[in-house]
Design an enzyme around this catalytic site. Structure first.
Site, short mmCIF file in Angstrom:
data_model
loop_
_atom_site.label_atom_id
_atom_site.label_comp_id
_atom_site.label_asym_id
_atom_site.label_seq_id
_atom_site.Cartn_x
_atom_site.Cartn_y
_atom_site.Cartn_z
N ALA A 112 0.86 -1.18 0.00
CA ALA A 112 0.00 0.00 0.00
C ALA A 112 0.89 1.23 0.00
CB ALA A 112 -0.92 0.00 1.22
N LYS A 113 0.31 2.38 -0.23
CA LYS A 113 1.06 3.63 -0.15
C LYS A 113 0.06 4.77 0.01
CE LYS A 113 5.50 4.59 -0.21
NZ LYS A 113 6.55 3.74 0.38
N GLY A 114 0.51 5.85 0.61
CA GLY A 114 -0.33 7.03 0.76
C GLY A 114 0.47 8.28 0.52
#
Length: 423
Positions: A112-114
């Site tokens: 995931a990444k934000g």
């Protein structure tokens, strides 16, 4: 008002590059086209508005993202970056690379990444806290210790993780240690987490030098980026006896063919906020640093700093990717033809996610390890992953990047196949 979006530093669309890499890997390793279709797209991509009150009473509206790429092997895991150049496609690419990184390390997470499109250097601490708490509130239904676990990235740190942890916990009504990693030690952080990415890079480089019958105390190194990863890597290499000939931060660089006093440069950066003005070396630009003569070049800042435009002028024999995606595929091909050994990001900078995993485990158990245990376990995992990648590279006569991605993609594909397609 809505915060202005500046021109991006990216030369090519990183998500398109990530998908091209996946197709190339699938070709070599015989991954089914249907699985490639599944793995090329994120499971979920959320775009949120982050209105933030500034200290003068005005309100700016920032754009934020959270992308979950894959959860076939466990809950998703990935950093949150605050940077003016953040784009949704960049976050999608970084989430995909996190999936491969976790699989290569054997860690039971997906990727995931934000990110939030902002310049944290232009925000006061109170503004940064308000932005972080609002962003957390906007994505609160996407994150959680068994769902998706954020961590620090470019422009964020343990302080930001503490605000996310507190915001999430206040909404849940109790402290949830496992919701983020990279927290301060006082709030359930792990010993060794802050230095983990650089330490993993050190272990990876040590193994590569051993394969080439080189000694770590007899090499010269240039390091681009002097944030968390670059500064610790410089310190560790200097302690090992390596000669660090060049370092840089976002605004300035230093070069000294006889070696830079890393401890003094770090103290200067801490006192002044920049490497500029340090008297023990000559000033150079970030672009010039990439081309200095050295044994090892370690890009530890942002993506796509080595491209078709400058790859043929790189004079290092080994490139250690401390950043995510610092080489474009075109640069990869040029360097491969030139015999340069590239230690790819999913291998070379995976120390951070490995110790994030350790922190998550410790938080769930509420039982914490000694730093020597953390570092020993990190060394075991990175060394094993390096040797698996090296052996695959030798057996198939392919690059280390293709070998690393191949091992990772195959593991995720196998997990996806075993789980089956619901419904």
């Amino acid at each position: 008002m809505t915060a202005a979006v500046p021109e991006t530093h990216l030369r090519e669309n990183p998500y398109e590059l990530a998908k091209q890499q996946l197709v190339a890997v699938a070709d070599v390793f015989g991954v089914d086209d249907n699985l490639v279709n599944v793995l090329s797209k994120p499971k979920k991509a959320v775009s949120v508005s982050v209105p933030t009150r500034r200290d003068d009473g005005s309100v700016d509206v920032f754009e934020g993202f959270r992308v979950i790429h894959n959860i076939a092997r466990g809950p998703s895991k990935g950093g949150i970056r605050y940077h003016p150049d953040v784009t949704l496609d960049e976050v999608k690419a970084l989430a995909m690379w996190m999936t491969w990184k976790c699989a290569l390390m054997g860690v039971p997470f997906g990727g995931a990444k934000g990110g939030v499109v902002c310049n944290p250097k232009q925000l006061s601490e109170r503004e940064l806290e308000r932005l972080t708490r609002r962003y957390t509130s906007e994505v609160i239904n996407e994150i959680g210790p068994e769902r998706d676990i954020p961590a620090p990235d470019v422009g964020t740190d343990a302080r930001v993780m503490a605000w996310i942890f507190d915001t999430y916990s206040m909404n849940k009504g109790h402290s949830v240690l496992g919701v983020v990693t990279g927290k301060p030690l006082e709030l359930g952080g792990s010993l060794g987490r802050e230095e983990a990415t650089a330490r993993g890079g050190l272990y990876c480089l040590r193994e590569a030098l051993r394969k080439r019958d080189r000694r770590i105390d007899a090499i010269t190194v240039a390091i681009q980026g002097f944030g968390n990863v670059g500064s610790y890597l410089a310190r560790f290499l200097a302690e090992e006896g390596s000669t660090v000939v060049a370092v840089s931060d976002s605004s300035s660089g230093l070069y000294n063919a006889k070696g830079i006093d890393v401890a003094a440069a770090t103290a200067h950066k801490r006192e002044t906020g920049t490497l500029a003005g340090f008297r023990g070396a000559d000033a150079i630009t970030n672009e010039e640093l990439m081309l200095v003569e050295c044994d090892v070049l370690a890009p530890c800042a942002l993506e796509q700093v080595v491209s078709a435009e400058n790859a043929d002028r790189v004079r290092a024999q080994i490139i250690l990717e401390g950043a995510n995606g610092p080489l474009t595929p075109a640069a990869d091909a040029i360097l491969d033809d030139a015999g340069v050994l590239v230690l790819p990001d999913v291998l070379a900078n995976a120390g951070g996610v490995v110790v994030s995993y350790f922190e998550w485990v410790q938080g769930l158990q509420e039982y914490f390890w000694k730093e020597s245990e953390v570092n020993a376990k990190l060394n075991d995992i990175v060394t094993r992953a390096f040797n698996e990648t090296w052996q695959t590279s030798q057996d198939r006569e392919i690059s280390m990047r293709l070998a690393a991605y191949g091992l990772a993609v195959r593991r995720v594909a196998e997990a996806t196949t075993i789980r089956g397609l619901y419904p």
